[in-house]
Design an enzyme around this catalytic site. Structure first.
Site, PDB file in Angstrom:
ATOM      1  N   ASN A   5      -1.943  -7.707   0.912  1.00 26.50           N
ATOM      2  CA  ASN A   5      -0.540  -7.306   0.929  1.00 26.50           C
ATOM      3  C   ASN A   5      -0.399  -6.032   1.764  1.00 26.50           C
ATOM      4  OD1 ASN A   5       1.984  -6.054   0.212  1.00 26.50           O
ATOM      5  ND2 ASN A   5       2.110  -7.473  -1.514  1.00 26.50           N
ATOM      6  N   HIS A   8       2.419  -1.594   1.691  1.00 27.00           N
ATOM      7  CA  HIS A   8       2.245  -0.149   1.624  1.00 27.00           C
ATOM      8  C   HIS A   8       1.994   0.480   2.992  1.00 27.00           C
ATOM      9  CE1 HIS A   8       2.614   0.047  -2.672  1.00 27.00           C
ATOM     10  NE2 HIS A   8       1.777  -0.974  -2.776  1.00 27.00           N
ATOM     11  N   HIS A  45       6.341  -8.486   1.313  1.00 25.92           N
ATOM     12  CA  HIS A  45       7.516  -8.645   0.465  1.00 25.92           C
ATOM     13  C   HIS A  45       8.733  -8.085   1.189  1.00 25.92           C
ATOM     14  CE1 HIS A  45       9.374  -7.926  -3.825  1.00 25.92           C
ATOM     15  NE2 HIS A  45      10.204  -8.553  -3.008  1.00 25.92           N
ATOM     16  N   ARG A  47      12.050  -7.085   0.681  1.00 23.78           N
ATOM     17  CA  ARG A  47      12.966  -6.786  -0.417  1.00 23.78           C
ATOM     18  C   ARG A  47      14.418  -6.766   0.070  1.00 23.78           C
ATOM     19  NH1 ARG A  47      11.529  -4.414  -5.290  1.00 23.78           N
ATOM     20  NH2 ARG A  47       9.293  -4.396  -5.712  1.00 23.78           N
ATOM     21  N   ARG A  51      13.196  -1.630   1.591  1.00 23.42           N
ATOM     22  CA  ARG A  51      12.603  -0.302   1.384  1.00 23.42           C
ATOM     23  C   ARG A  51      11.304  -0.100   2.146  1.00 23.42           C
ATOM     24  NH1 ARG A  51      11.142  -0.352  -4.941  1.00 23.42           N
ATOM     25  NH2 ARG A  51      13.298  -1.040  -4.996  1.00 23.42           N
ATOM     26  N   GLU A  72       6.659 -12.809  -0.072  1.00 24.85           N
ATOM     27  CA  GLU A  72       7.181 -12.530  -1.402  1.00 24.85           C
ATOM     28  C   GLU A  72       8.671 -12.262  -1.277  1.00 24.85           C
ATOM     29  OE1 GLU A  72       3.331 -10.656  -3.727  1.00 24.85           O
ATOM     30  OE2 GLU A  72       4.925  -9.305  -3.058  1.00 24.85           O
ATOM     31  N   THR A 103       6.895  -4.438  -7.926  1.00 22.16           N
ATOM     32  CA  THR A 103       7.299  -5.504  -8.846  1.00 22.16           C
ATOM     33  C   THR A 103       6.561  -5.359 -10.161  1.00 22.16           C
ATOM     34  OG1 THR A 103       7.660  -6.964  -6.961  1.00 22.16           O
ATOM     35  CG2 THR A 103       7.542  -7.992  -9.128  1.00 22.16           C
ATOM     36  N   GLU A 153       1.514 -17.493  -9.437  1.00 20.51           N
ATOM     37  CA  GLU A 153       0.693 -16.293  -9.275  1.00 20.51           C
ATOM     38  C   GLU A 153       0.753 -15.528 -10.588  1.00 20.51           C
ATOM     39  OE1 GLU A 153       0.301 -12.186  -6.646  1.00 20.51           O
ATOM     40  OE2 GLU A 153       1.021 -14.029  -5.690  1.00 20.51           O
ATOM     41  N   HIS A 194      -1.581  -8.071  -8.701  1.00 22.70           N
ATOM     42  CA  HIS A 194      -0.916  -6.883  -9.223  1.00 22.70           C
ATOM     43  C   HIS A 194      -1.922  -5.978  -9.944  1.00 22.70           C
ATOM     44  CE1 HIS A 194       2.838  -4.659  -9.853  1.00 22.70           C
ATOM     45  NE2 HIS A 194       2.237  -4.175 -10.919  1.00 22.70           N
ATOM     46  N   GLY A 195      -2.170  -4.845  -9.328  1.00 17.53           N
ATOM     47  CA  GLY A 195      -3.046  -3.848  -9.924  1.00 17.53           C
ATOM     48  C   GLY A 195      -4.534  -4.116  -9.776  1.00 17.53           C
ATOM     49  N   GLY A 216      -3.100  -5.425  -2.498  1.00 13.46           N
ATOM     50  CA  GLY A 216      -2.538  -4.567  -1.473  1.00 13.46           C
ATOM     51  C   GLY A 216      -2.845  -3.098  -1.642  1.00 13.46           C
ATOM     52  N   HIS A 217      -2.297  -2.498  -2.682  1.00 12.42           N
ATOM     53  CA  HIS A 217      -2.358  -1.041  -2.828  1.00 12.42           C
ATOM     54  C   HIS A 217      -3.778  -0.510  -2.800  1.00 12.42           C
ATOM     55  CE1 HIS A 217      -2.188   2.881  -4.895  1.00 12.42           C
ATOM     56  NE2 HIS A 217      -1.042   2.997  -4.253  1.00 12.42           N
TER      57      HIS A 217
END
Length: 244
Positions: A5, A8, A45, A47, A51, A72, A103, A153, A194-195, A216-217
């Site tokens: 992802n 970021h 994503h 949005r 953003r 996404e 999210t 997912e 996620h995470g 991603g992050h």
């Protein structure tokens, strides 16, 4: 498989260059680097409030990457219309709140079955696969299958947040294992995200039937220290022992 992802990367660019047509770092260049390092797909994503990822990023990604593009998106008319023109390989429908940083929860598929089923059909008719981002809860997985979607997912946020607590971690892993088995039994392909990071990924190997992990992050954060290509390769190395 690993989907990286790149949101970021765009977040960092927008912190200085918001509203401009150019700026650094470039998420498209980052995506190409991730592919060259072995990533199996790119996730972004778009949005509603734009953003981070911008429309121009999405169109450039569609042209530039050689692997799968996972878009996404909220189940919103404007974004649906764009996706049908863009034709990513797959869309992942997610809930979207303006006040959240990222999210934070899964879709309420049971409460939005008709709307999600309609979007699924429109996407599939355009040759686009559909995934639904949901919590590992039985009451959401069964409706997800009823929509006709190809993938779910699983939201791994609770697992990641409770990773330091052994008892809670095992509880969340048990939920994920049960959810993956249930989804697989209903004919759904299973992704997760996620995470997820370099510390908790090995524990996730207990969860069966996984097709793709979207991360991603953690990768972008690690890239600040070691470089993006190395960060991707390190994550792929951790995934070598993953068995579906």
């Amino acid at each position: 498989m690993l989907g990286v992802n790149i949101d970021h990367v765009a977040t960092l660019r927008e912190a200085r260059y918001r509203g401009r047509e150019q700026g650094e770092p470039d998420p498209v260049a980052a995506a190409i680097t991730c592919e060259a390092a072995g990533a199996h797909g790119i996730t972004a994503h778009l949005r509603e409030d734009r953003r981070h990822i911008q429309d121009r990023d999405i169109w450039k990604l569609r042209e530039a990457i050689a692997t799968r593009l996972n878009l996404e998106m909220a189940n919103a008319p404007e974004i649906i219309s764009l996706a049908l023109k863009l034709k990513p390989n797959i869309v992942c429908l997610v809930p979207e709140k303006r006040q959240e940083v990222t999210t934070e929860g899964g879709l309420d598929v049971a409460g939005n079955l008709v709307a999600l089923s309609e979007t699924r059909k429109r996407m599939n008719d355009a040759g686009i696969e559909v995934s639904l981002f949901i919590a590992p809860d039985p009451e959401q997985i069964e409706p997800a299958a009823r929509t006709g979607s190809q993938f779910i997912e699983l939201h791994t946020g609770a697992f990641a947040e409770n990773f330091a607590d052994g008892q809670q971690r095992d509880r969340e892993l048990t939920r994920l294992v049960a959810a993956a088995n249930q989804a697989h039994g209903l004919g759904l392909k299973v992704n997760a995200g996620h995470g997820l990071n370099y510390d908790n990924l090995k524990s996730l190997h207990r969860v069966p039937c996984m097709v793709e992990l979207n991360i991603g992050h953690s990768i972008i954060s690690r890239a600040i220290t070691v470089g993006l290509a190395t960060a991707v390769k390190e994550m792929l190395k951790l995934m070598e022992n993953y068995r579906t």
